[in-house]
Design a protein around this motif. Sequence first.
Motif, PDB file in Angstrom:
ATOM      1  N   ALA A 117      72.037 -37.558 -74.854  1.00 13.48           N
ATOM      2  CA  ALA A 117      72.880 -36.519 -75.445  1.00 13.48           C
ATOM      3  C   ALA A 117      74.130 -37.168 -76.037  1.00 13.48           C
ATOM      4  CB  ALA A 117      73.259 -35.488 -74.392  1.00 13.48           C
ATOM      5  N   VAL A 118      74.405 -36.881 -77.290  1.00 13.26           N
ATOM      6  CA  VAL A 118      75.521 -37.513 -77.997  1.00 13.26           C
ATOM      7  C   VAL A 118      76.753 -36.614 -78.008  1.00 13.26           C
ATOM      8  CG1 VAL A 118      76.321 -38.429 -80.205  1.00 13.26           C
ATOM      9  CG2 VAL A 118      73.972 -38.860 -79.453  1.00 13.26           C
ATOM     10  N   THR A 119      76.573 -35.339 -78.337  1.00 16.75           N
ATOM     11  CA  THR A 119      77.720 -34.432 -78.427  1.00 16.75           C
ATOM     12  C   THR A 119      78.070 -33.861 -77.062  1.00 16.75           C
ATOM     13  OG1 THR A 119      76.395 -32.428 -78.822  1.00 16.75           O
ATOM     14  CG2 THR A 119      76.934 -33.804 -80.736  1.00 16.75           C
ATOM     15  N   GLU A 120      79.310 -33.411 -76.938  1.00 15.70           N
ATOM     16  CA  GLU A 120      79.754 -32.804 -75.684  1.00 15.70           C
ATOM     17  C   GLU A 120      79.013 -31.494 -75.427  1.00 15.70           C
ATOM     18  OE1 GLU A 120      81.489 -34.662 -73.920  1.00 15.70           O
ATOM     19  OE2 GLU A 120      82.078 -36.086 -75.469  1.00 15.70           O
ATOM     20  N   LEU A 127      73.438 -30.149 -68.594  1.00 17.80           N
ATOM     21  CA  LEU A 127      73.910 -29.955 -67.222  1.00 17.80           C
ATOM     22  C   LEU A 127      73.716 -28.507 -66.773  1.00 17.80           C
ATOM     23  CD1 LEU A 127      77.173 -32.087 -67.397  1.00 17.80           C
ATOM     24  CD2 LEU A 127      75.188 -32.558 -65.949  1.00 17.80           C
ATOM     25  N   LYS A 128      73.971 -27.569 -67.690  1.00 12.00           N
ATOM     26  CA  LYS A 128      73.754 -26.151 -67.380  1.00 12.00           C
ATOM     27  C   LYS A 128      72.285 -25.895 -67.076  1.00 12.00           C
ATOM     28  CE  LYS A 128      73.483 -21.668 -69.660  1.00 12.00           C
ATOM     29  NZ  LYS A 128      71.988 -21.701 -69.668  1.00 12.00           N
ATOM     30  N   SER A 159      79.719 -29.971 -62.738  1.00 12.67           N
ATOM     31  CA  SER A 159      79.899 -31.023 -63.741  1.00 12.67           C
ATOM     32  C   SER A 159      79.943 -30.435 -65.143  1.00 12.67           C
ATOM     33  CB  SER A 159      78.762 -32.046 -63.646  1.00 12.67           C
ATOM     34  OG  SER A 159      78.777 -32.708 -62.401  1.00 12.67           O
ATOM     35  N   ALA A 160      79.092 -29.456 -65.390  1.00  8.91           N
ATOM     36  CA  ALA A 160      79.067 -28.804 -66.696  1.00  8.91           C
ATOM     37  C   ALA A 160      80.370 -28.068 -66.961  1.00  8.91           C
ATOM     38  CB  ALA A 160      77.892 -27.830 -66.772  1.00  8.91           C
ATOM     39  N   GLN A 161      80.877 -27.368 -65.941  1.00  7.58           N
ATOM     40  CA  GLN A 161      82.121 -26.618 -66.117  1.00  7.58           C
ATOM     41  C   GLN A 161      83.306 -27.561 -66.333  1.00  7.58           C
ATOM     42  OE1 GLN A 161      82.809 -23.432 -63.366  1.00  7.58           O
ATOM     43  NE2 GLN A 161      85.009 -23.428 -63.707  1.00  7.58           N
ATOM     44  N   LYS A 162      83.319 -28.654 -65.602  1.00  7.30           N
ATOM     45  CA  LYS A 162      84.410 -29.624 -65.755  1.00  7.30           C
ATOM     46  C   LYS A 162      84.426 -30.206 -67.163  1.00  7.30           C
ATOM     47  CE  LYS A 162      86.299 -33.784 -63.555  1.00  7.30           C
ATOM     48  NZ  LYS A 162      86.110 -34.793 -62.472  1.00  7.30           N
ATOM     49  N   LEU A 163      83.249 -30.554 -67.672  1.00  2.00           N
ATOM     50  CA  LEU A 163      83.149 -31.121 -69.020  1.00  2.00           C
ATOM     51  C   LEU A 163      83.492 -30.074 -70.074  1.00  2.00           C
ATOM     52  CD1 LEU A 163      82.381 -33.504 -70.847  1.00  2.00           C
ATOM     53  CD2 LEU A 163      80.002 -32.737 -70.699  1.00  2.00           C
ATOM     54  N   ALA A 164      82.973 -28.858 -69.907  1.00  2.00           N
ATOM     55  CA  ALA A 164      83.230 -27.790 -70.874  1.00  2.00           C
ATOM     56  C   ALA A 164      84.716 -27.446 -70.937  1.00  2.00           C
ATOM     57  CB  ALA A 164      82.415 -26.553 -70.514  1.00  2.00           C
TER      58      ALA A 164
END
Length: 259
Positions: A117-120, A127-128, A159-164
């Motif tokens: 995966a390249v984009t955020e 992760l979701k 992890s998904a929420q932290k990144l988002a």
Amino acid sequence: MDFYDIDLRNMLVNRIVKSDQNKNYDEMIVAVKNLIGCDPEFSNDELYWLSLAYKSVINKRRNSLNKAKKLLNGEKQLGNIGNIKKAESLCNQIKTEIRLHCLEILRLLDTKLLPNAVTEEAKVICLKLKGDFHRYLMEFEKGTNLELSKQNAYCSYSSAQKLASKKLTITNPIRLALMINHSLFEHDFLQNHEYACCIAKKAHDKALEEINKQGDDTQTKDAVAILQLLLFNLLLWEDASEEQEKSADGKSAALKKKT
């Protein structure tokens, strides 16, 4: 990627689109897996197809499992030993099918899609999805497997929420969709009712405030649709909480009368 690979990729994408149109999700899974083998760097649309294919196949079996459980409970009430065994066998068979599909997509996410995966946004989606499919396993797993699925779902959503929160805007539909599923996990599976309502309300209110400042574009329309789902869950949970409080107050009053 050479011309041969590009042609193959385009052919697989066309096959996926056609399978989607025909609602042939088993065939769609095959095409998506072949596409991953051709090029595991998926766009948001391709990750959507992946999710749609696997969730459609799994949801069909989740519905079948619910019906089989009702059948099993009915046979238990009637005391039909032979039919009980048949219903139990059916339940176990469906659980096995769900488990195999969940483990397959989780393996693809861990080994192919997330590392490439390249984009955020793509990373958050992956992760979701990991959280979602571990959550499906939690619906019927027991013992060690249940605890493992719970821990994996928690880590994936967190992890998904932290990144988002760091990389995506508060009105980003991908971030909002994550908040729906994360809050659902906290409410229904971890029984963290207050926390689930808190994160859902925070996401809803902040996004709504920002949307009111923005223009009317496609992303805004998508965000508004997701906010309606967030609000629906919030109202549902708040109503359930009020009913529980009324029930508790009623029991307390009845107990006082007796004493």
